[in-house]
Enzyme design. Structure first.
Site, PDB file in Angstrom:
ATOM      1  CG  HIS A 299      36.027  39.464  27.846  1.00  0.00           C
ATOM      2  ND1 HIS A 299      34.860  39.690  27.136  1.00  0.00           N
ATOM      3  CD2 HIS A 299      35.955  40.261  28.939  1.00  0.00           C
ATOM      4  CE1 HIS A 299      34.121  40.575  27.774  1.00  0.00           C
ATOM      5  NE2 HIS A 299      34.758  40.939  28.866  1.00  0.00           N
TER       6      HIS A 299
HETATM    7  O1  LIG Z   1      29.356  41.304  33.274  1.00  0.00           O
HETATM    8  C1  LIG Z   1      29.504  41.834  32.155  1.00  0.00           C
HETATM    9  O2  LIG Z   1      28.669  41.784  31.224  1.00  0.00           O
HETATM   10  C2  LIG Z   1      30.786  42.585  31.904  1.00  0.00           C
HETATM   11  C3  LIG Z   1      31.971  41.753  32.315  1.00  0.00           C
HETATM   12  C4  LIG Z   1      33.226  42.589  32.263  1.00  0.00           C
HETATM   13  O3  LIG Z   1      33.158  43.802  32.127  1.00  0.00           O
HETATM   14  C5  LIG Z   1      34.507  41.955  32.461  1.00  0.00           C
HETATM   15  C6  LIG Z   1      35.645  42.624  32.112  1.00  0.00           C
HETATM   16  C7  LIG Z   1      36.907  42.338  32.764  1.00  0.00           C
HETATM   17  C8  LIG Z   1      38.022  43.074  32.482  1.00  0.00           C
HETATM   18  O4  LIG Z   1      38.090  43.970  31.517  1.00  0.00           O
HETATM   19  C9  LIG Z   1      39.251  42.897  33.249  1.00  0.00           C
HETATM   20  O5  LIG Z   1      39.253  42.051  34.186  1.00  0.00           O
HETATM   21  O6  LIG Z   1      40.226  43.584  32.924  1.00  0.00           O
END
Ligand SMILES: O=C(O)CCC(=O)/C=C/C=C(\O)C(=O)O
Length: 319
Positions: A299
C-alpha cells in the site's frame, strides 16, 4: 457536517503562517531553498485556517523553491504524517526545481484534532484550499496516498482551476470492490490499531501494509508508535468520527468524469488496504489518466519503490 471546535486556542488569526522550529533562521514564510538540508525540523511550519467557523491549526512542511508547487497528502493510518509518508520523495522533486509542501491533515500529527462526521475527503480538501490560500499558492500538482488520494480527488472536484496534475496511489475514491471482501484486511487492522494502539497491533498492521516487511526497522516502528501515542486525542477522535460516519471516504466514482487534470495512477499489485480495482475504476472514470502497477508492492508504493516512483513522477510532471 458538524464537528466540535478544534482544540486550537481561540484568537489565532486564520490564514497567518507561523513558524515551526526553523534552525536555519530566515522568515517563517520562506521555504527552505534548494541545497539547504531538507529536514523535517527545518521545514516545519504552522498555519491557522478557518473550518466550520472555528480556527483550525495545520502543520505542514515547506521544502524547496520553484515556480511550480507539489503538494503531498498522506494516508489515514495512526501516526501518519506528510513527512512519515513521503520522506523518500521530497528531495528528488526539490532538486527538480519544485516547491514541495507536505500537509498534515486535520486529526494527524501536529495539526489540530477534529471529530469529522461528514466526508473526510471533503474536510481534507478544504484544509488544502485553506493552506494554499494562506500561502498564496494559486495552483499545485497534488500527490495523494490512500486517504490523501481520496482527498486529492475531492479537491480536484471542488477546485479544478487550482490543480495542475494529479498522482494518486492506493486511493482516489471510496466504494465497494467487486473482487475483494470489504472492509479489507488492512482497513480492519487500521481500525484495531486506532482502538488499541500497541506495538503488537502496529506490527500486525505494518506486516500487511508493505510487501517486503524486511524493510521495516525497529526504528521505524518506534518512530511510528511515538507519533501515534503523542496525540492520543487523534486516535480517539478518529474512532468517534468513524462511529458517527462509517463512510468517511464516499464513493465519487460517478463524478470522476468531471476531472480533466492529467493523472498518474500508481498501485501496488499486492495492496491489501485499497485494492487494485479502485485504480482501474479511476483510469476508467477520469478524463486523462494512466496506470502503473508495481509488482512486489503493497500500500506504500512511493516508499516501497521510491527510486522508480520518483523518476516516474518527475517525468510525468515535466511532460
Ligand atoms: O480507508 C481508506 O480507504 C484509506 C486508508 C488509508 O488511507 C490508509 C493509509 C495508511 C497510511 O498511509 C499510513 O498508515 O501511513
Amino acid at each position: 457536517m458538524t464537528h466540535p471546535a478544534s482544540t486550537t486556542p481561540a484568537g489565532r488569526a486564520p490564514g497567518r503562517s507561523q513558524a515551526g522550529p526553523h534552525p536555519l533562521g530566515g522568515s517563517a514564510d520562506v521555504p527552505v531553498g534548494r541545497g539547504a538540508d531538507i529536514t523535517e525540523a527545518a521545514t516545519s511550519r504552522f498555519v491557522t485556517i478557518e473550518e466550520g467557523g472555528q480556527p483550525l491549526r495545520l502543520h505542514y512542511n515547506d521544502c524547496g523553491t520553484g515556480d511550480e508547487t507539489v503538494v503531498m497528502l498522506h494516508g489515514s493510518g495512526p501516526g501518519a504524517s506528510g513527512w512519515a509518508n513521503f520522506n523518500r520523495n521530497v528531495e528528488p522533486l526539490v532538486e527538480a526545481g519544485y516547491r514541495v509542501v507536505l500537509l498534515d491533515c486535520p486529526g494527524w500529527s501536529r495539526s489540530d484534532t477534529i471529530v469529522n462526521t461528514g466526508s473526510r475527503s471533503a474536510l481534507n480538501a478544504r484544509a488544502l484550499k485553506g493552506l494554499m490560500d494562506a500561502l498564496g499558492i494559486a495552483k499545485a500538482h497534488v500527490i495523494g496516498n490512500s486517504m490523501g488520494a481520496h482527498s486529492a480527488v475531492a479537491f480536484a472536484l471542488e477546485h479544478p482551476t487550482r490543480v495542475g496534475k494529479l498522482v494518486l496511489m492506493g486511493g482516489g475514491t471510496g466504494g465497494t470492490s467487486p473482487f475483494v471482501p470489504m472492509p479489507t484486511e488492512g482497513i480492519k487492522l487500521i481500525g484495531a490499531l486506532y482502538r488499541q494502539p500497541t506495538i503488537e497491533n502496529l506490527k500486525r498492521m505494518m506486516s500487511v501494509f508493505v510487501y517486503d516487511t524486511g524493510s521495516l526497522t525497529d526504528a521505524l516502528y518506534q518512530a511510528r508508535l511515538d507519533n501515534m501515542l503523542a496525540r492520543r486525542e487523534h486516535l480517539e477522535n478518529f474512532v468517534k468520527s468513524s462511529e458517527a460516519n462509517p463512510k468517511q471516504f464516499p464513493d465519487v466514482g460517478h463524478r470522476l468524469g468531471e476531472i480533466s487534470a492529467p493523472t498518474l495512477v500508481i498501485w501496488g499489485r499486492d495492496d491489501r488496504f485499497v485494492p487494485l480495482d479502485v485504480g482501474l475504476r479511476l483510469v476508467a472514470g477520469l478524463q486523462d489518466a494512466e496506470l502503473h502497477v508495481f509488482s512486489r508492492c503493497g500500500h506504500w508504493a512511493q516508499w516501497e519503490h521510491a527510486q522508480k516512483f520518483n523518476r516516474m513522477v518527475r517525468a510525468f510532471l515535466a511532460d
